[in-house]
Design an enzyme around this catalytic site. Sequence first.
Site, PDB file in Angstrom:
ATOM      1  N   ASN A   1       0.875  -1.174   0.000  1.00  0.00           N
ATOM      2  CA  ASN A   1       0.000   0.000   0.000  1.00  0.00           C
ATOM      3  C   ASN A   1       0.913   1.226   0.000  1.00  0.00           C
ATOM      4  O   ASN A   1       1.511   1.551   1.021  1.00  0.00           O
ATOM      5  CB  ASN A   1      -0.897  -0.020   1.243  1.00  0.00           C
ATOM      6  CG  ASN A   1      -1.716   1.253   1.373  1.00  0.00           C
ATOM      7  OD1 ASN A   1      -1.756   2.070   0.452  1.00  0.00           O
ATOM      8  ND2 ASN A   1      -2.358   1.421   2.513  1.00  0.00           N
ATOM      9  N   TRP A   2       0.983   1.882  -1.134  1.00  0.00           N
ATOM     10  CA  TRP A   2       1.901   3.024  -1.248  1.00  0.00           C
ATOM     11  C   TRP A   2       1.355   4.297  -0.622  1.00  0.00           C
ATOM     12  O   TRP A   2       2.047   5.304  -0.566  1.00  0.00           O
ATOM     13  CB  TRP A   2       2.232   3.267  -2.727  1.00  0.00           C
ATOM     14  CG  TRP A   2       3.228   2.306  -3.289  1.00  0.00           C
ATOM     15  CD1 TRP A   2       3.943   1.368  -2.610  1.00  0.00           C
ATOM     16  CD2 TRP A   2       3.642   2.213  -4.662  1.00  0.00           C
ATOM     17  NE1 TRP A   2       4.772   0.685  -3.462  1.00  0.00           N
ATOM     18  CE2 TRP A   2       4.610   1.190  -4.731  1.00  0.00           C
ATOM     19  CE3 TRP A   2       3.291   2.877  -5.833  1.00  0.00           C
ATOM     20  CZ2 TRP A   2       5.227   0.818  -5.930  1.00  0.00           C
ATOM     21  CZ3 TRP A   2       3.903   2.511  -7.018  1.00  0.00           C
ATOM     22  CH2 TRP A   2       4.867   1.490  -7.074  1.00  0.00           C
ATOM     23  N   LYS A   3       0.104   4.304  -0.231  1.00  0.00           N
ATOM     24  CA  LYS A   3      -0.504   5.508   0.358  1.00  0.00           C
ATOM     25  C   LYS A   3      -0.239   6.706  -0.560  1.00  0.00           C
ATOM     26  O   LYS A   3      -0.273   6.547  -1.771  1.00  0.00           O
ATOM     27  CB  LYS A   3       0.021   5.703   1.793  1.00  0.00           C
ATOM     28  CG  LYS A   3      -0.135   4.414   2.612  1.00  0.00           C
ATOM     29  CD  LYS A   3       0.106   4.588   4.085  1.00  0.00           C
ATOM     30  CE  LYS A   3      -0.101   3.251   4.796  1.00  0.00           C
ATOM     31  NZ  LYS A   3      -0.012   3.341   6.232  1.00  0.00           N
TER      32      LYS A   3
ATOM     33  N   SER B   1       3.596  -1.828  10.434  1.00  0.00           N
ATOM     34  CA  SER B   1       5.048  -1.864  10.667  1.00  0.00           C
ATOM     35  C   SER B   1       5.703  -3.193  10.280  1.00  0.00           C
ATOM     36  O   SER B   1       6.631  -3.652  10.958  1.00  0.00           O
ATOM     37  CB  SER B   1       5.378  -1.474  12.112  1.00  0.00           C
ATOM     38  OG  SER B   1       4.981  -0.132  12.354  1.00  0.00           O
TER      39      SER B   1
ATOM     40  N   GLU C   1      -6.535   4.745   7.785  1.00  0.00           N
ATOM     41  CA  GLU C   1      -6.426   6.197   7.517  1.00  0.00           C
ATOM     42  C   GLU C   1      -7.725   6.741   6.925  1.00  0.00           C
ATOM     43  O   GLU C   1      -8.086   7.889   7.159  1.00  0.00           O
ATOM     44  CB  GLU C   1      -5.219   6.454   6.611  1.00  0.00           C
ATOM     45  CG  GLU C   1      -3.922   6.306   7.403  1.00  0.00           C
ATOM     46  CD  GLU C   1      -2.817   5.581   6.675  1.00  0.00           C
ATOM     47  OE1 GLU C   1      -2.773   5.626   5.436  1.00  0.00           O
ATOM     48  OE2 GLU C   1      -1.988   4.949   7.368  1.00  0.00           O
TER      49      GLU C   1
ATOM     50  N   GLU D   1      -5.240  -4.669  10.537  1.00  0.00           N
ATOM     51  CA  GLU D   1      -4.195  -3.673  10.746  1.00  0.00           C
ATOM     52  C   GLU D   1      -4.486  -2.908  12.030  1.00  0.00           C
ATOM     53  O   GLU D   1      -5.272  -1.945  12.023  1.00  0.00           O
ATOM     54  CB  GLU D   1      -4.155  -2.682   9.578  1.00  0.00           C
ATOM     55  CG  GLU D   1      -3.816  -3.327   8.252  1.00  0.00           C
ATOM     56  CD  GLU D   1      -3.254  -2.301   7.274  1.00  0.00           C
ATOM     57  OE1 GLU D   1      -2.116  -2.507   6.818  1.00  0.00           O
ATOM     58  OE2 GLU D   1      -3.928  -1.300   6.999  1.00  0.00           O
TER      59      GLU D   1
ATOM     60  N   GLY E   1       2.675   2.462  10.876  1.00  0.00           N
ATOM     61  CA  GLY E   1       3.627   3.563  10.741  1.00  0.00           C
ATOM     62  C   GLY E   1       4.320   3.942  12.041  1.00  0.00           C
ATOM     63  O   GLY E   1       4.930   5.002  12.141  1.00  0.00           O
TER      64      GLY E   1
ATOM     65  N   HIS F   1      -9.518   1.281   5.036  1.00  0.00           N
ATOM     66  CA  HIS F   1      -8.170   1.395   5.608  1.00  0.00           C
ATOM     67  C   HIS F   1      -8.224   2.325   6.825  1.00  0.00           C
ATOM     68  O   HIS F   1      -9.013   3.269   6.860  1.00  0.00           O
ATOM     69  CB  HIS F   1      -7.184   1.946   4.570  1.00  0.00           C
ATOM     70  CG  HIS F   1      -5.775   1.904   5.076  1.00  0.00           C
ATOM     71  ND1 HIS F   1      -5.266   2.917   5.862  1.00  0.00           N
ATOM     72  CD2 HIS F   1      -4.821   0.964   4.964  1.00  0.00           C
ATOM     73  CE1 HIS F   1      -4.028   2.575   6.201  1.00  0.00           C
ATOM     74  NE2 HIS F   1      -3.730   1.404   5.672  1.00  0.00           N
TER      75      HIS F   1
ATOM     76  N   GLY G   1       3.036  -0.822   4.237  1.00  0.00           N
ATOM     77  CA  GLY G   1       3.117   0.567   3.812  1.00  0.00           C
ATOM     78  C   GLY G   1       4.566   0.966   3.571  1.00  0.00           C
ATOM     79  O   GLY G   1       5.138   0.711   2.509  1.00  0.00           O
ATOM     80  N   GLY G   2       5.174   1.593   4.580  1.00  0.00           N
ATOM     81  CA  GLY G   2       6.515   2.180   4.441  1.00  0.00           C
ATOM     82  C   GLY G   2       7.550   1.262   3.809  1.00  0.00           C
ATOM     83  O   GLY G   2       8.311   1.684   2.926  1.00  0.00           O
TER      84      GLY G   2
HETATM   85  P1  13P Z   1       3.147   0.627   7.617  1.00  0.00           P
HETATM   86  O1  13P Z   1       3.657  -0.659   7.013  1.00  0.00           O
HETATM   87  O2  13P Z   1       3.883   1.843   7.094  1.00  0.00           O
HETATM   88  O3  13P Z   1       3.056   0.556   9.094  1.00  0.00           O
HETATM   89  O4  13P Z   1       1.639   0.800   7.064  1.00  0.00           O
HETATM   90  C1  13P Z   1       0.770  -0.256   7.209  1.00  0.00           C
HETATM   91  C2  13P Z   1      -0.445   0.030   6.424  1.00  0.00           C
HETATM   92  O5  13P Z   1      -1.235   0.881   6.771  1.00  0.00           O
HETATM   93  C3  13P Z   1      -0.644  -0.723   5.183  1.00  0.00           C
HETATM   94  O6  13P Z   1      -1.923  -0.544   4.688  1.00  0.00           O
END
Ligand code: 13P
Length: 249
Positions: A9-11, A213, A98, A168, A174, A96, A234-235
């Site tokens: 997930n590149w956000k 994470s 966010e 999640e 994050g 999600h 994500g990251g």
């Molecule tokens: P991180 O891997 O950056 O913690 O993000 C997780 C996430 O929200 C994936 O959708």
Amino acid sequence: MQRPVFAANWKMNHGPTEAREFMTSFLRYYPRHSDRQVLFFPASITLAAVVDALKERTDIRVGVQNIHWEDKGAFTGEISAAMARDAGAHLALVGHSERRHVFGETDAETGRKVAACFRAHIVPMLCVGEKLAEREAGETESVVLRQLRAGLADISAEQVAHLLIAYEPVWAIGTGKTATPEDASRVHQVLRAELRALAPDKYSAIPILYGGSVNRANATQLVIAPEVDGVLVGGASLDAEGWAAIVRA
Ligand code: 13P
């Protein structure tokens, strides 16, 4: 065990130019593997560049990070599931953390979005997860079950069998704080039991991914944990070489 799913997930990262550079590099590090599934969720504006970069790699699927629940209309700034499908998306993230906690998306809205995905022949990945205060209050199970039931409220048992779930925990996203494989397994078991009630014939084949994470050091331990069918990252998915190392492990 089914094929593990590795989802990026590149956000709000990587525009089309960066995405093309990423894919040139990633595809060099990641030859086709038939024993795992790799998914990318780029920003909608980057979707076409990613779909184009992957046109020879039908083993890798692409999705959008959010859709609107209506099929079309006066919703400035939004995209529909049918539009995402037309642009080459096979999947969509729904609910999600966010979307829920930064943009105020409700449980009921996630249910409408999941139904919209099925109308457009897009596979939803419904995300659920508790906040830190909910976890500390012992409410993890009740929160994720409420989110799961609301997310699946508007679809049939047959459709339930054709989606993906991502657990999640909000406190892990994050933050560098990952759930332990045991924690993830425990919550996935709770989700699985509910899926069993909703889709008695097919529940065991529904992938439940863990996210929060995940990185190179912890990904394998999470993926091999009981009831964990993959990871949503994500990251650590933003760097081509690092992400390739995670999906190849
Ligand atoms: P991180 O891997 O950056 O913690 O993000 C997780 C996430 O929200 C994936 O959708």
